[in-house]
Design a protein around this motif. Structure first.
Motif, PDB file in Angstrom:
ATOM      1  N   LEU A 177      -3.754  43.099   7.362  1.00  0.00           N
ATOM      2  CA  LEU A 177      -3.768  42.303   8.574  1.00  0.00           C
ATOM      3  C   LEU A 177      -2.582  42.597   9.481  1.00  0.00           C
ATOM      4  CD1 LEU A 177      -4.959  38.928   7.047  1.00  0.00           C
ATOM      5  CD2 LEU A 177      -6.300  40.794   7.989  1.00  0.00           C
ATOM      6  N   LEU A 178      -2.857  43.218  10.615  1.00  0.00           N
ATOM      7  CA  LEU A 178      -1.840  43.550  11.601  1.00  0.00           C
ATOM      8  C   LEU A 178      -1.953  42.580  12.763  1.00  0.00           C
ATOM      9  CD1 LEU A 178       0.354  45.384  12.794  1.00  0.00           C
ATOM     10  CD2 LEU A 178      -1.471  46.856  13.660  1.00  0.00           C
ATOM     11  N   ILE A 209      -5.482  50.697  10.843  1.00  0.00           N
ATOM     12  CA  ILE A 209      -4.204  50.395  10.200  1.00  0.00           C
ATOM     13  C   ILE A 209      -4.075  48.898   9.938  1.00  0.00           C
ATOM     14  CG2 ILE A 209      -3.058  52.404  11.189  1.00  0.00           C
ATOM     15  CD1 ILE A 209      -1.552  50.497  13.068  1.00  0.00           C
ATOM     16  N   GLY A 210      -5.159  48.153  10.214  1.00  0.00           N
ATOM     17  CA  GLY A 210      -5.195  46.776   9.736  1.00  0.00           C
ATOM     18  C   GLY A 210      -5.308  45.665  10.744  1.00  0.00           C
ATOM     19  N   GLU A 244       5.740  47.753  14.928  1.00  0.00           N
ATOM     20  CA  GLU A 244       5.120  48.754  14.060  1.00  0.00           C
ATOM     21  C   GLU A 244       5.039  50.128  14.720  1.00  0.00           C
ATOM     22  OE1 GLU A 244       4.004  48.526  10.834  1.00  0.00           O
ATOM     23  OE2 GLU A 244       5.075  46.625  10.898  1.00  0.00           O
ATOM     24  N   SER A 245       5.137  50.154  16.049  1.00  0.00           N
ATOM     25  CA  SER A 245       4.936  51.427  16.764  1.00  0.00           C
ATOM     26  C   SER A 245       5.967  52.482  16.382  1.00  0.00           C
ATOM     27  CB  SER A 245       4.964  51.202  18.280  1.00  0.00           C
ATOM     28  OG  SER A 245       6.241  50.774  18.714  1.00  0.00           O
ATOM     29  N   LYS A 254       0.453  46.287  -1.776  1.00  0.00           N
ATOM     30  CA  LYS A 254       1.854  46.717  -1.913  1.00  0.00           C
ATOM     31  C   LYS A 254       2.522  46.763  -0.550  1.00  0.00           C
ATOM     32  CE  LYS A 254       4.671  50.599  -3.534  1.00  0.00           C
ATOM     33  NZ  LYS A 254       4.631  51.964  -4.112  1.00  0.00           N
ATOM     34  N   ARG A 255       1.823  47.270   0.436  1.00  0.00           N
ATOM     35  CA  ARG A 255       2.365  47.320   1.798  1.00  0.00           C
ATOM     36  C   ARG A 255       2.645  45.917   2.318  1.00  0.00           C
ATOM     37  NH1 ARG A 255      -1.383  49.389   5.595  1.00  0.00           N
ATOM     38  NH2 ARG A 255       0.326  49.763   7.002  1.00  0.00           N
ATOM     39  N   PHE A 256       1.727  45.013   2.040  1.00  0.00           N
ATOM     40  CA  PHE A 256       1.899  43.630   2.485  1.00  0.00           C
ATOM     41  C   PHE A 256       3.152  43.017   1.869  1.00  0.00           C
ATOM     42  CE2 PHE A 256       1.324  39.117   1.549  1.00  0.00           C
ATOM     43  CZ  PHE A 256       1.138  38.600   2.830  1.00  0.00           C
ATOM     44  N   ILE A 257       3.320  43.186   0.559  1.00  0.00           N
ATOM     45  CA  ILE A 257       4.479  42.614  -0.138  1.00  0.00           C
ATOM     46  C   ILE A 257       5.770  43.236   0.380  1.00  0.00           C
ATOM     47  CG2 ILE A 257       5.653  42.468  -2.368  1.00  0.00           C
ATOM     48  CD1 ILE A 257       3.369  40.471  -2.056  1.00  0.00           C
TER      49      ILE A 257
END
Length: 430
Positions: free
Chosen positions: A232-233, A277-278, A241-242, A71-74
């Motif tokens: 994947l980050l 966190i990825g 993202e910070s 869900k986060r990815f989408i």
């Protein structure tokens, strides 16, 4: 059709074509996430039928999949794709985009609260002079030549960060923030679909089940329970993202970007945080290689550089990922552990415990006159550092957490949980 995706296209499409559309879009979103140059695809022509079908189909898959990391990815990649498309629009295309949204709103009966501000904003973007102004190359994000007026409840993110003017409950959003506001409304729309859509009738549809099984090999690498992949980050996205990092990790990140060096302990904590966190191991190596190839800046205790110590760095990073040595898969520290370290160390650790007032206000980006500051200071004086962090997260980032007792905040809270709550605005119990 608009790539804001208010309504789904109607009609019939063969199952094999649905599979192709879903797979093409998923692969495309991976390219968006990895910030690669996007190639033309007939299935992703913005505003086209296949583009619309692919968006709503992946929303259905996301709901049925019920995995928070997917869900986060989408949510992130769809938002980034929308932002790229929006910023590429010329004056004519921007006006057409706004007109399509207005027509869609007039045809349907919407109950979501974001519809009203969306309609108001698009009514302004339809106007030739305003569209010309917003699309100027010289138009800056701090431009306030034009405003739209909305009830403050529709733009709480701007209100929380004190980025707009308020008067008697009315928010004045300057034109420099209109595109940013559109992106926020798009995210709200997407979140609304993923939270409110009823797909029970599709959950046991064999065609959808078959599609989900076929997409599984592409979805699995994005899920948090896979070996070391998490979500994947990319190393290039860390600065972006910070803004969702907890104060402790944001402080370390800013220190690293400024000095290009960190003490061993802080480097260890920060690597594990990024891992959890990825960030995959290859991206972690790229991230630290970029920093430690630069000349150190200011006073620091680390004397290493990448050229001389590359093997040591790579081994250490791989060791933390469980790929070397005893192959233990390390995890990042929780708040209780971070707070247990020597409080005399003010360069790292928990800011709510170790920082003085000036440094704490700076890392929290706050003014001492804010009412929130007095609440945080009260929790800090009672040594409830975790509670102060949770209070800051809820107030500053508009995160609502059910059944959260600030005065008895759980010591199972972690920087990773903070990041996930903020990045998704989740409503889970801590």
């Amino acid at each position: 059709m608009s790539f804001f995706y208010l309504t789904a296209v109607k009609g019939e499409i063969p199952a094999h074509l649905l599979e192709t559309i879903a797979l093409e879009r998923l692969c495309y979103l991976k390219e968006v996430f990895n910030m690669k140059e996007l190639c033309y695809s007939e299935y992703l022509v913005e505003g086209g039928m296949y583009d619309n079908v692919g968006h709503f189909l992946l929303c259905v898959i996301t709901i049925i999949c019920k995995n928070i990391e997917f869900k986060r990815f989408i949510m992130k990649t769809e938002r980034d794709l929308f932002e790229q498309r929006l910023n590429a629009l010329c004056v004519y295309d921007l006006r057409c985009f706004a007109k399509k949204i207005i027509r869609s709103i007039k045809k349907q009966q919407y109950t979501a609260e974001f519809i009203e501000p969306l309609k108001t904003l698009c009514e302004h973007l339809m106007l030739q002079d305003l569209a010309n102004h917003v699309c100027l190359e010289s138009h800056k994000r701090n431009c306030n030549d034009h405003h739209i007026q909305l009830h403050f409840k529709h733009c709480l993110l701007f209100v929380a960060k004190r980025e707009i003017d308020l008067k008697n409950g009315t928010a004045f959003i300057p034109c420099g923030k209109w595109k940013q506001f559109l992106i926020i409304l798009f995210s709200i729309n997407l979140s609304y679909k993923l939270e409110k859509s009823n797909v029970e009738a599709l959950e046991f549809d064999p065609r959808i089940s078959d599609l989900l099984n076929k997409l599984k090999s592409h979805i699995d690498p994005l899920l948090s329970n896979n070996h070391n992949n998490n979500y994947l980050l990319n190393s290039k996205r860390v600065d972006k993202e910070s803004k969702n990092f907890p104060p402790c990790m944001l402080n370390i990140h800013e220190k690293l970007r400024k000095q290009h060096r960190l003490p061993h302990t802080e480097r260890f904590y920060y690597t594990l945080f990024l891992k959890d966190i990825g960030m995959p191991v290859d991206q972690a190596i790229d991230f630290w290689r970029f920093e430690y190839r630069q000349a150190p800046n200011g006073i620091h205790s680390c004397c290493h550089n990448w050229e001389k110590n590359e093997k040591k760095f790579v081994y250490g990073i791989r060791h933390m990922y469980g790929l070397e040595g005893c192959r233990r898969n390390y995890t990042s520290m929780n708040c209780q552990r971070i707070q247990s370290f020597d409080s005399s160390c003010t360069s790292g650790g928990c800011p709510f415990k170790t920082f003085d007032h000036t440094k704490m206000l700076s890392i929290l980006n706050m003014d001492s006159n804010e009412s929130l500051w007095s609440q945080l200071y009260e929790l800090k004086s009672r040594h409830n550092y975790t509670g102060a962090c949770i209070k800051y997260m809820q107030s500053r980032n508009l995160v609502v957490i059910k059944n959260c007792d600030i005065d008895n905040a759980s010591f199972n809270f972690t920087p990773v949980k903070y990041y996930k709550h903020v990045s998704l605005k989740t409503h889970d119990v801590i």
